[in-house]
Each structure stands twice: as structure tokens, then as C-alpha cells.
Write a protein that holds these residues in place. Structure first.
Motif, PDB file in Angstrom:
ATOM      1  N   ARG A  30      -7.314 -37.202  11.410  1.00 27.11           N
ATOM      2  CA  ARG A  30      -8.736 -37.151  11.777  1.00 27.11           C
ATOM      3  C   ARG A  30      -9.043 -38.179  12.870  1.00 27.11           C
ATOM      4  NH1 ARG A  30     -13.847 -38.085   7.712  1.00 27.11           N
ATOM      5  NH2 ARG A  30     -15.460 -37.353   9.157  1.00 27.11           N
ATOM      6  N   SER A  34     -10.185 -37.511  16.814  1.00 24.17           N
ATOM      7  CA  SER A  34     -11.364 -38.173  17.373  1.00 24.17           C
ATOM      8  C   SER A  34     -11.019 -38.909  18.665  1.00 24.17           C
ATOM      9  CB  SER A  34     -11.943 -39.158  16.347  1.00 24.17           C
ATOM     10  OG  SER A  34     -12.409 -38.478  15.217  1.00 24.17           O
ATOM     11  N   GLU A  65     -17.275 -36.891  16.161  1.00 23.67           N
ATOM     12  CA  GLU A  65     -17.753 -35.772  15.359  1.00 23.67           C
ATOM     13  C   GLU A  65     -19.272 -35.619  15.399  1.00 23.67           C
ATOM     14  OE1 GLU A  65     -16.160 -36.099  11.402  1.00 23.67           O
ATOM     15  OE2 GLU A  65     -14.093 -36.026  12.125  1.00 23.67           O
ATOM     16  N   TRP A  90     -21.740 -30.870  14.803  1.00 27.47           N
ATOM     17  CA  TRP A  90     -20.617 -30.260  14.106  1.00 27.47           C
ATOM     18  C   TRP A  90     -20.161 -28.976  14.798  1.00 27.47           C
ATOM     19  CZ3 TRP A  90     -16.843 -32.030  11.715  1.00 27.47           C
ATOM     20  CH2 TRP A  90     -15.949 -31.187  11.063  1.00 27.47           C
ATOM     21  N   TYR A  93     -18.182 -30.094  17.885  1.00 27.57           N
ATOM     22  CA  TYR A  93     -16.876 -30.644  17.519  1.00 27.57           C
ATOM     23  C   TYR A  93     -15.934 -29.532  17.055  1.00 27.57           C
ATOM     24  CZ  TYR A  93     -13.326 -33.642  15.481  1.00 27.57           C
ATOM     25  OH  TYR A  93     -12.129 -34.243  15.181  1.00 27.57           O
ATOM     26  N   SER A  94     -16.434 -28.632  16.227  1.00 27.90           N
ATOM     27  CA  SER A  94     -15.611 -27.533  15.742  1.00 27.90           C
ATOM     28  C   SER A  94     -15.122 -26.653  16.884  1.00 27.90           C
ATOM     29  CB  SER A  94     -16.402 -26.686  14.734  1.00 27.90           C
ATOM     30  OG  SER A  94     -16.739 -27.450  13.616  1.00 27.90           O
ATOM     31  N   LYS A  97     -12.358 -28.528  18.694  1.00 27.82           N
ATOM     32  CA  LYS A  97     -11.100 -28.533  17.942  1.00 27.82           C
ATOM     33  C   LYS A  97     -10.378 -27.201  18.003  1.00 27.82           C
ATOM     34  CE  LYS A  97     -10.252 -30.336  14.010  1.00 27.82           C
ATOM     35  NZ  LYS A  97     -10.269 -30.708  12.594  1.00 27.82           N
TER      36      LYS A  97
END
Length: 100
Positions: A30, A34, A65, A90, A93-94, A97
Motif C-alpha cells: 500500500r 502511494s 489515496e 477514492w 485513486y482506484s 491503480k
């Protein structure tokens, strides 16, 4: 993620990320994600971000995040605004990713 963000510096970045201190592999993963996001494809930022993460990983994780939500102090936003910030953060960030 390393290959996507740093295609020409994969091994250098892997070596730098090995310096992250964490009690678990999930935590290390994690924090690494980041750092990759915050480095914004600039390999020169990685060492600084690793040092910051080793001082207090929560700063790095929250910036990556939840950048909007973490930029405000307590009580600066009402509950609806805070909720909107968290949801937008979120989603952003999602998406980052999952991109290929």
C-alpha cells in the motif's frame, strides 16, 4: 504498477521501494503504491517519499489515496462536503491503480 509508471527505471525503483519499513507485506504494498502515485513518474522523488513514509506512512497514504480530504483540517468542511471529497478521491485513486 512499477512497469507502468517507470518503464525505463523498473529495477532502480524496485530497489528504492525495498527500503520501505512496514510490519506487513500488505502495508508495504500500500505504501509503495502511494509512493508511485505521488512520485508522478519522477524517479528522483522516490527517495524523498520513502523517507517520509518511514517517518510516518499515514502522511504518504493519505496524500495519495485522499488528496482532497487530507488537505483540509478538522471542521473545515461539513459532512456532505467531506463525504463528496472522500468519494471523489477514492474514485480517482482506484482509476489510477487500475489503469494499464
Amino acid at each position: 504498477m512499477i512497469s507502468r509508471e517507470f518503464p525505463n527505471d523498473k529495477e532502480v525503483v524496485k530497489t528504492k521501494l525495498e527500503k520501505i519499513k512496514s510490519d506487513s507485506q500488505n502495508g508495504k504494498n500500500r505504501i509503495s503504491a502511494s509512493i508511485l502515485k505521488l512520485a508522478d513518474k519522477d524517479v528522483n522523488k522516490i527517495d524523498f517519499l520513502v523517507r517520509r513514509a518511514n517517518e510516518d506512512f499515514r502522511d504518504i497514504v493519505s496524500e495519495a489515496e485522499y488528496p482532497r480530504a487530507s488537505s483540509y483540517g478538522f471542521g473545515e468542511r461539513d459532512d456532505d462536503e467531506s463525504k463528496d471529497d472522500y468519494l471523489e478521491d477514492w474514485e480517482e485513486y482506484s482509476t489510477w491503480k487500475e489503469k494499464k
